[in-house]
Design a protein around this motif. Structure first.
Motif, short mmCIF file in Angstrom:
data_model
loop_
_atom_site.label_atom_id
_atom_site.label_comp_id
_atom_site.label_asym_id
_atom_site.label_seq_id
_atom_site.Cartn_x
_atom_site.Cartn_y
_atom_site.Cartn_z
N LEU A 1 4.32 -7.23 -14.28
CA LEU A 1 2.88 -7.06 -14.05
C LEU A 1 2.69 -5.87 -13.13
CD1 LEU A 1 0.01 -8.23 -14.47
CD2 LEU A 1 0.41 -9.57 -12.38
N ARG A 2 1.96 -4.87 -13.59
CA ARG A 2 1.80 -3.62 -12.84
C ARG A 2 0.37 -3.51 -12.33
NH1 ARG A 2 4.64 1.22 -13.13
NH2 ARG A 2 5.72 0.43 -14.96
N ALA A 3 0.26 -3.14 -11.05
CA ALA A 3 -1.06 -2.91 -10.46
C ALA A 3 -0.92 -1.91 -9.32
CB ALA A 3 -1.66 -4.22 -9.94
N ARG A 4 -2.00 -1.23 -9.04
CA ARG A 4 -2.02 -0.23 -7.97
C ARG A 4 -2.47 -0.91 -6.69
NH1 ARG A 4 -0.54 4.70 -8.11
NH2 ARG A 4 -1.34 6.21 -6.63
N GLY B 1 -5.61 -8.87 -8.48
CA GLY B 1 -6.61 -8.80 -7.42
C GLY B 1 -5.99 -8.77 -6.04
N ILE B 2 -4.93 -9.51 -5.85
CA ILE B 2 -4.23 -9.52 -4.56
C ILE B 2 -3.50 -8.20 -4.35
CG2 ILE B 2 -2.35 -10.61 -3.25
CD1 ILE B 2 -3.22 -13.27 -4.65
N ILE B 3 -2.83 -7.71 -5.37
CA ILE B 3 -2.10 -6.44 -5.24
C ILE B 3 -3.07 -5.32 -4.92
CG2 ILE B 3 -0.67 -4.74 -6.44
CD1 ILE B 3 0.34 -7.18 -8.18
N GLY B 4 -4.20 -5.29 -5.57
CA GLY B 4 -5.18 -4.24 -5.34
C GLY B 4 -6.11 -4.50 -4.17
N GLY B 5 -5.93 -5.62 -3.52
CA GLY B 5 -6.81 -6.02 -2.43
C GLY B 5 -6.38 -5.51 -1.06
N GLU B 6 -6.60 -6.33 -0.07
CA GLU B 6 -6.36 -5.96 1.32
C GLU B 6 -4.93 -5.45 1.54
OE1 GLU B 6 -6.13 -8.05 5.73
OE2 GLU B 6 -6.90 -9.19 4.05
N PRO B 7 -4.78 -4.24 2.07
CA PRO B 7 -3.45 -3.68 2.28
C PRO B 7 -2.66 -4.44 3.35
CG PRO B 7 -5.11 -1.95 2.32
CD PRO B 7 -5.84 -3.26 2.36
N VAL B 8 -1.35 -4.48 3.14
CA VAL B 8 -0.43 -5.04 4.12
C VAL B 8 0.67 -4.01 4.36
CG1 VAL B 8 -0.89 -7.44 3.48
CG2 VAL B 8 0.95 -6.21 2.33
N ASN B 9 1.39 -4.17 5.45
CA ASN B 9 2.47 -3.24 5.76
C ASN B 9 3.69 -3.47 4.87
OD1 ASN B 9 1.12 -1.90 7.85
ND2 ASN B 9 1.77 -3.41 9.35
N LEU B 10 4.05 -4.73 4.67
CA LEU B 10 5.33 -5.07 4.05
C LEU B 10 5.16 -5.74 2.70
CD1 LEU B 10 7.12 -6.62 7.16
CD2 LEU B 10 7.23 -4.25 6.34
N ILE B 11 6.08 -5.42 1.77
CA ILE B 11 6.02 -6.12 0.49
C ILE B 11 6.42 -7.58 0.65
CG2 ILE B 11 6.19 -4.07 -0.95
CD1 ILE B 11 9.15 -4.61 -1.38
N GLU B 12 7.09 -7.93 1.74
CA GLU B 12 7.37 -9.33 2.03
C GLU B 12 6.06 -10.11 2.20
OE1 GLU B 12 10.99 -7.06 3.60
OE2 GLU B 12 8.84 -6.71 3.40
N THR B 13 5.11 -9.51 2.90
CA THR B 13 3.81 -10.14 3.11
C THR B 13 3.05 -10.24 1.79
OG1 THR B 13 3.75 -9.22 5.33
CG2 THR B 13 1.66 -10.02 4.44
N LEU B 14 3.11 -9.18 1.01
CA LEU B 14 2.46 -9.20 -0.30
C LEU B 14 3.05 -10.30 -1.18
CD1 LEU B 14 0.48 -7.95 -2.31
CD2 LEU B 14 2.27 -6.28 -2.89
N ALA B 15 4.37 -10.42 -1.19
CA ALA B 15 5.03 -11.46 -1.99
C ALA B 15 4.61 -12.85 -1.53
CB ALA B 15 6.55 -11.30 -1.91
#
Length: 119
Positions: free
Chosen positions: A10-13, A63-77
């Motif tokens: 799943l790809r998102a910016r 929506g989450i990927i394109g939403g509020e920025p985080v520093n770490l991909i750990e947080t995104l995951a």
């Protein structure tokens, strides 16, 4: 649990990262999700309402990927896994976040973080 739904690539910016240019320019992230749940009810009923609708889940994850920025991909995951577990039928969610354009000065194929969360 041996039943699984898998959503791969799943790809998102998004605008995640510790550097200002990552936040400003954004980059593509790829996400793989494996959900463990009992698919017996859906197999018996043949009704999408008895399973996780992977199209709707993809919308939430993008929506989450394109939403509020985080520093770490750990947080995104972690945020993505929480969204997967929002459906009470999901017992285990394994999420991999790939950052193929990570700011690394060396040639590389991929950088990824994988986490598993259980109900």
């Amino acid at each position: 649990m041996t039943d699984r739904i898998t959503l791969t690539g799943l790809r998102a910016r998004g605008h995640h990262g510790v550097f200002d240019f990552e936040r400003a320019q954004g980059q593509d992230f790829l996400v793989d999700v494996v959900l463990e749940l009992d698919l017996g009810p859906a197999a018996r009923s043949d009704e999408v309402t008895d399973t996780v609708h992977y199209g709707e889940l993809a919308d939430v994850l993008v929506g989450i990927i394109g939403g509020e920025p985080v520093n770490l991909i750990e947080t995104l995951a972690e945020r993505l896994a929480a969204a997967c577990l929002a459906d009470p039928r999901v017992q285990v969610a394994t999420v991999t976040v790939h950052k193929p354009q990570a700011p690394i000065r060396h040639e590389f194929a991929d950088v990824a973080v994988t986490l598993t969360r259980r109900r």
